[in-house]
Design a protein around this motif. Sequence first.
Motif, PDB file in Angstrom:
ATOM      1  N   UNK A  46       0.845  -1.191   0.000  1.00 10.71           N
ATOM      2  CA  UNK A  46       0.000   0.000   0.000  1.00 10.71           C
ATOM      3  C   UNK A  46       0.880   1.241   0.000  1.00 10.71           C
ATOM      4  N   UNK A  47       0.288   2.339  -0.378  1.00  9.53           N
ATOM      5  CA  UNK A  47       0.969   3.620  -0.440  1.00  9.53           C
ATOM      6  C   UNK A  47       1.118   4.192   0.974  1.00  9.53           C
ATOM      7  N   UNK A  48       2.336   4.472   1.438  1.00  9.27           N
ATOM      8  CA  UNK A  48       2.511   5.001   2.787  1.00  9.27           C
ATOM      9  C   UNK A  48       1.864   6.377   2.986  1.00  9.27           C
ATOM     10  N   UNK A 127       2.579   4.707  12.801  1.00  6.00           N
ATOM     11  CA  UNK A 127       1.525   4.579  11.804  1.00  6.00           C
ATOM     12  C   UNK A 127       1.460   3.205  11.178  1.00  6.00           C
ATOM     13  N   UNK A 128       2.368   2.319  11.561  1.00  5.22           N
ATOM     14  CA  UNK A 128       2.374   0.963  11.008  1.00  5.22           C
ATOM     15  C   UNK A 128       2.546  -0.102  12.072  1.00  5.22           C
ATOM     16  N   UNK A 129       2.511   0.296  13.341  1.00  7.44           N
ATOM     17  CA  UNK A 129       2.740  -0.667  14.426  1.00  7.44           C
ATOM     18  C   UNK A 129       1.703  -1.780  14.355  1.00  7.44           C
ATOM     19  N   UNK A 130       2.188  -2.983  14.506  1.00  7.56           N
ATOM     20  CA  UNK A 130       1.356  -4.175  14.412  1.00  7.56           C
ATOM     21  C   UNK A 130       1.620  -5.062  15.625  1.00  7.56           C
ATOM     22  N   UNK A 131       0.670  -5.913  15.996  1.00  6.99           N
ATOM     23  CA  UNK A 131       0.918  -6.795  17.137  1.00  6.99           C
ATOM     24  C   UNK A 131       1.882  -7.945  16.832  1.00  6.99           C
ATOM     25  N   UNK A 153      -7.530  -6.323   8.702  1.00  9.07           N
ATOM     26  CA  UNK A 153      -6.431  -5.581   8.108  1.00  9.07           C
ATOM     27  C   UNK A 153      -5.752  -4.789   9.213  1.00  9.07           C
ATOM     28  N   UNK A 154      -4.423  -4.874   9.287  1.00  8.18           N
ATOM     29  CA  UNK A 154      -3.664  -4.156  10.317  1.00  8.18           C
ATOM     30  C   UNK A 154      -2.307  -3.758   9.746  1.00  8.18           C
ATOM     31  N   UNK A 155      -1.596  -2.907  10.435  1.00  7.17           N
ATOM     32  CA  UNK A 155      -0.277  -2.468   9.979  1.00  7.17           C
ATOM     33  C   UNK A 155       0.679  -3.633   9.788  1.00  7.17           C
ATOM     34  N   UNK A 156       1.763  -3.335   9.062  1.00 10.09           N
ATOM     35  CA  UNK A 156       2.760  -4.370   8.773  1.00 10.09           C
ATOM     36  C   UNK A 156       4.090  -4.112   9.480  1.00 10.09           C
ATOM     37  N   UNK A 157       4.120  -3.081  10.338  1.00  3.50           N
ATOM     38  CA  UNK A 157       5.370  -2.699  10.968  1.00  3.50           C
ATOM     39  C   UNK A 157       5.984  -1.485  10.287  1.00  3.50           C
ATOM     40  N   UNK A 158       5.520  -1.226   9.081  1.00  4.00           N
ATOM     41  CA  UNK A 158       5.935  -0.051   8.297  1.00  4.00           C
ATOM     42  C   UNK A 158       4.681   0.697   7.862  1.00  4.00           C
ATOM     43  N   UNK A 161       2.491  -0.887   3.252  1.00  4.50           N
ATOM     44  CA  UNK A 161       2.047  -2.268   3.367  1.00  4.50           C
ATOM     45  C   UNK A 161       1.157  -2.510   4.570  1.00  4.50           C
ATOM     46  N   UNK A 162       0.306  -3.500   4.421  1.00  8.64           N
ATOM     47  CA  UNK A 162      -0.606  -3.922   5.481  1.00  8.64           C
ATOM     48  C   UNK A 162      -0.592  -5.441   5.558  1.00  8.64           C
ATOM     49  N   UNK A 163      -1.008  -5.931   6.703  1.00  2.98           N
ATOM     50  CA  UNK A 163      -1.182  -7.366   6.929  1.00  2.98           C
ATOM     51  C   UNK A 163      -2.680  -7.643   7.001  1.00  2.98           C
ATOM     52  N   UNK A 164      -3.110  -8.725   6.400  1.00  2.92           N
ATOM     53  CA  UNK A 164      -4.488  -9.210   6.528  1.00  2.92           C
ATOM     54  C   UNK A 164      -4.387 -10.612   7.103  1.00  2.92           C
TER      55      UNK A 164
END
Length: 187
Positions: A46-48, A127-131, A153-158, A161-164
């Motif tokens: 995804x676009x940051x 803005x990208x913190x993920x568990x 859908x949640x952040x990816x650490x960056x 990009x996102x995690x699903x």
Amino acid sequence: MRAPIGDFDDARPAPDCLDLLTPPVAEAVRSWAGPVPADQILYVDTDPAIADTAVFVEHHGADLLDASANCVVVAGKRGEAVTLAACVVRSSTRVDVNGVVRKHLGARKASFAPMDTATGDSGMEYGGITPLGLPTDWPLLIDATVVDTPWVLIGSGRRRGKIIMPGKAFAQLPGAVVLEGLGIPTA
């Protein structure tokens, strides 16, 4: 592959995208174990510039508001002791910091952790913190509605990009405690 939610045409299993993740998130995906297989953790590019929830759902579909979650870092204080914890709630809600979080941590005061603490201690971008991949000594508080959501859908650490992943997978993260009422409706 097409993502199970949102309008993402190029979803890839996160184990195939480790180089796109921050080191702690990549390690969490690499060492994933449990009833939900690692290949059900998906990465979408995804676009940051549109990583913030409101802009993101406007661009990728309003239905994502109910299928996305935010992960925020809080600091609970009792005397001189400070406990950092991560809280995961649906994006349509906000974290009940002064109620559920404060009580669960046994803190006299709870607030959002400073940005430099949250990013520095997690190894992730603001803005990208993920568990996935958070320090294992942090309590990980998950709102029950996140676990009950089929795909989240949640952040990816960056910010890019996102995690699903399946909602039920959040309950199998290290240190996860599922709590009712952690996320409260925004006013």
